[in-house]
Design an enzyme around this catalytic site. Structure first.
Site, mmCIF file in Angstrom:
data_model
loop_
_atom_site.group_PDB
_atom_site.id
_atom_site.type_symbol
_atom_site.label_atom_id
_atom_site.label_comp_id
_atom_site.label_asym_id
_atom_site.label_seq_id
_atom_site.Cartn_x
_atom_site.Cartn_y
_atom_site.Cartn_z
ATOM 1 N N GLU A 157 0.855 -1.183 0.000
ATOM 2 C CA GLU A 157 0.000 0.000 0.000
ATOM 3 C C GLU A 157 0.884 1.221 0.000
ATOM 4 O O GLU A 157 1.721 1.398 0.891
ATOM 5 C CB GLU A 157 -0.866 0.019 1.256
ATOM 6 C CG GLU A 157 -2.228 -0.572 1.038
ATOM 7 C CD GLU A 157 -3.109 -0.426 2.261
ATOM 8 O OE1 GLU A 157 -4.030 -1.232 2.378
ATOM 9 O OE2 GLU A 157 -2.868 0.479 3.085
ATOM 10 N N ASP A 194 -5.901 10.019 9.596
ATOM 11 C CA ASP A 194 -4.613 9.489 10.023
ATOM 12 C C ASP A 194 -4.136 10.134 11.307
ATOM 13 O O ASP A 194 -4.449 11.281 11.601
ATOM 14 C CB ASP A 194 -3.563 9.719 8.929
ATOM 15 C CG ASP A 194 -3.740 8.739 7.783
ATOM 16 O OD1 ASP A 194 -3.605 7.524 8.033
ATOM 17 O OD2 ASP A 194 -4.038 9.178 6.661
#
Lengths: 405, 267
Positions: B49, B60
């Site tokens: 990824e 995040d």
């Protein structure tokens, strides 16, 4: 008017929060169900007589509503054109329109059994309005604020702490309002079980833009009734400043289906639109996706969000509520921008001619109204949303004159 | 069959769990990324990824946000990320690469332009964190002819109805976010994960990857026992950050952590 009489401009958003191509729910999966839960609660209580009775009682007895409309006669005479009326949101408890929304959302939080309130704030007005209602309802309150804003808005930080809120300085990104919003979202996704996120403007994922509008629309409903009662007519034009756009949509919304009422939203042109140092996404930005909704943004050619500039911290935001984006594209409202200097000039003029010290945010609306008035007839009326008072801006204005307080 | 589907079916035949590392493209500088991708494959990564840097990574935690900031400090754009994948493909034609990021850079490039460019570069899947399936039909329409798998997130808050809708919209695999929170945050509760994975499996035959909260070999092994793939991000990005000023030490440090996880998964 560019609008046809049979369009219902108040029918937005759709069931998924879209205003035309704008709005929507652009969040990570973890937040989708909590947002659904919020939407269900909001739809239920906005038609619940007991909830509304409690809300209106608070707006009257705690906030001090209705706020008056005031004819700025001397200023109108000096400008020599349309008559200027001010909707006095600056007279609300805590000094701005922000509290209309925080009262509503905090009551909703209580109904939903949430015990902890979080909020983002830029200049600190929404943070103070949130800390205020949290104190009154006995709810834990955490306010996220960019560390740059913490430094330039010390007095509001202290007010929030006095009210029992925890103020968390945000060190990421540009350390301003947009980063505070990111951080509040992160807190929310981590603590969704007991936490209610009170967003301060008509942005964010659905249902926030619609919900905050509905709590702020009390401004326009009152203004409509007051104009009818005082003057037996509607205003010819509405003017309000637009950062995220909550005070503006609050005034505009009840007039959207009145085609004879012109509507102007005023963005912050900062140092001037041509310099790129501004906060005017509707005038000089492009559509994109940020903070849960599709709207006009200040962004670079690669889709990164860029730093904004305005003398007024409350307008210093790279996005804008999706309903404004839609009203812009449909032509129902016009969006313009005034510079820091023009806003400052209007700040001084209102202070000297009417004895009212306006917030720097609201001064943007005043500056545009001052341009508009001389182009109109003396029997025409401009209604300006004086969204907040200028006490919080003393140090900024003084610093411009080289004075330190 | 897409490269992702192919990789999962090979692993299934071998009875192995996929290991999927996440790193941000261009962190701490653009030269590091392609060699790091090869090193991760060497250390046991089955899919990769690759994070597309974004100025406002709302989902995040601080570790991955700082990674984005370091990459943006070098003006790493979506086009540069695609160039990195293209360079990676020069030496590796088999390891699937998934881009993970936020919608706005894709939106500004234009979905069709992006899908075509990504496909040409050798990208296999696209995970857009802030794009739930309700808003995804336009992007999915653009990804389909380019043969890119749309990867969607599932979370502890996903209802049965949502799980079904998301699994119906996804291809390649689905990504289960194991904790309520942001990347790099809390530790995961394996019992709760196990129960939710059972529920998800009733809705789909797609492989299920589990991410968030996997920090070391032990947590990788625990999750690997119930998932088809283990996704590890912040723990690796932490290592990148530790060596940001001595980039030659990044690949060894990341590989060390990954190979420990690989060994634990294969035990």
């Amino acid at each position: 008017m560019p609008t046809s009489d049979n369009t219902d401009f108040t029918a937005m958003p759709d069931e998924r929060g879209h205003f035309g191509r704008y709005g929507g729910m652009f969040v990570s999966e973890t937040l989708m169900e909590p947002l659904e839960e919020l939407r269900r609660a909001y739809e239920k209580y906005m038609v619940d007589d007991q909830f509304l009775a409690e809300l209106y009682a608070d707006l009257q007895d705690y906030v001090g509503r209705p706020s008056p409309i005031y004819h700025a006669e001397r200023w109108s005479r000096e400008l020599g054109g349309a008559q200027l009326y001010l909707k006095r949101e600056d007279l609300n408890h805590t000094g701005a329109h922000k509290v209309n929304n925080t009262i509503g959302q905090a009551l909703l939080a209580k109904r939903m059994g949430k015990t902890r309130i979080i909020a983002e704030t830029g200049a600190g007005q929404h943070g103070v309005a949130t800390a205020t209602v949290a104190a009154r309802l006995g709810l834990e309150c955490v306010v996220y604020m960019g560390s740059v804003d913490v430094a330039r808005q010390e007095a509001n930080v202290y007010r929030m702490r006095l009210l029992g809120a925890k103020v968390v300085p945000v060190e990421s990104g540009s350390k301003t309002l947009k980063d505070a919003l990111n951080e509040a979202m992160r807190d929310w996704v981590t603590n969704i079980d007991n936490t209610f996120y009170i967003i301060g403007t008509v942005a964010g994922p659905h249902p926030y833009p619609a919900m905050v509008r509905d709590f702020q629309a009390v401004i326009g409903r009152e203004a409509r009734a007051q104009m009818a009662q005082k003057l037996n007519r509607l205003p010819d034009a509405l003017v309000a400043c637009v950062g995220g756009g909550s005070n503006a949509i609050g005034l505009f919304y009840p007039f959207l289906n009145d085609p004879d009422v012109a509507i102007y939203g005023v963005e912050a042109a900062g140092d001037g639109l041509e310099t790129g140092r501004h906060a005017a996404p509707l005038c000089a930005g492009k559509p994109g996706v940020l903070h849960g909704n599709r709207t006009y943004l200040m962004e670079d050619a690669d889709g990164q969000i860029i730093e904004t500039h305005s003398i007024s911290a409350g307008l210093d935001y790279p996005g804008v509520g999706p309903e404004h984006a839609w009203l812009r594209d449909t032509g129902r409202a016009q969006y313009v921008a005034v510079t820091d200097d023009e806003a400052l000039a209007a700040f001084h003029i209102l202070t000297r001619t009417e004895g009212i010290i306006p917030a720097l945010e609201s001064s943007h609306a005043l500056a545009y109204a001052a341009k508009l008035a001389p182009t109109m007839e003396k029997d025409q009326i401009i209604l300006i949303n004086l969204s907040g008072r200028g006490d919080k801006d003393m140090h900024t204005v003084a610093a411009k004159e080289g004075i330190e307080i | 069959m897409s490269r992702i589907a192919q990789r999962f079916s090979q692993l299934k035949a071998q009875g192995r769990t996929a290991l999927i590392p996440f790193v941000t493209a261009g962190d701490p500088n653009p030269e590091v990324t392609v060699p790091l991708m090869h090193a991760m494959v060497e250390a046991g990564a089955d899919l990769i990824e690759l994070g597309v840097p974004f100025s406002d990574p709302m989902a995040d935690g601080p570790v991955i946000q700082r990674a984005s900031e370091r990459a943006l400090g070098h003006h790493v754009r979506l086009r540069d990320v695609l160039d990195m994948v293209k360079a990676f493909r020069d030496k590796d034609a088999d390891t699937p690469v998934i881009l993970m990021g936020y919608l706005n850079p894709l939106e500004i490039m234009g979905y069709e332009t992006f899908a075509k460019a990504a496909s040409e570069a050798g990208v296999d899947g696209v995970l857009t964190v802030d794009l739930p399936p309700e808003e995804a039909s336009e992007l999915r329409t653009a990804l389909r002819p380019a043969k890119l798998d749309p990867i969607f997130l599932l979370s502890p808050t996903s209802t049965a109805e949502r799980i079904q809708r998301i699994c119906d919209a996804a291809s390649g695999f689905v990504y289960y976010v194991s904790v309520k929170g942001i990347t790099g945050a809390a530790s995961l509760d394996t019992d709760a994960v196990s129960a939710k994975l059972k529920e998800i499996r009733q809705s789909t035959d797609l492989p299920i990857g589990v991410g968030f909260g996997i920090k070391d070999a032990a947590s990788a092994k625990a999750v690997g026992a119930m998932a088809d793939a283990v996704i590890v991000g912040s723990a690796l990005v932490n290592r990148v950050e530790e060596h940001a000023n001595e980039p030659e030490r990044i690949a060894p440090a990341v590989s060390e952590l990954l190979s420990g996880m690989r060994a634990a998964l294969d035990e």
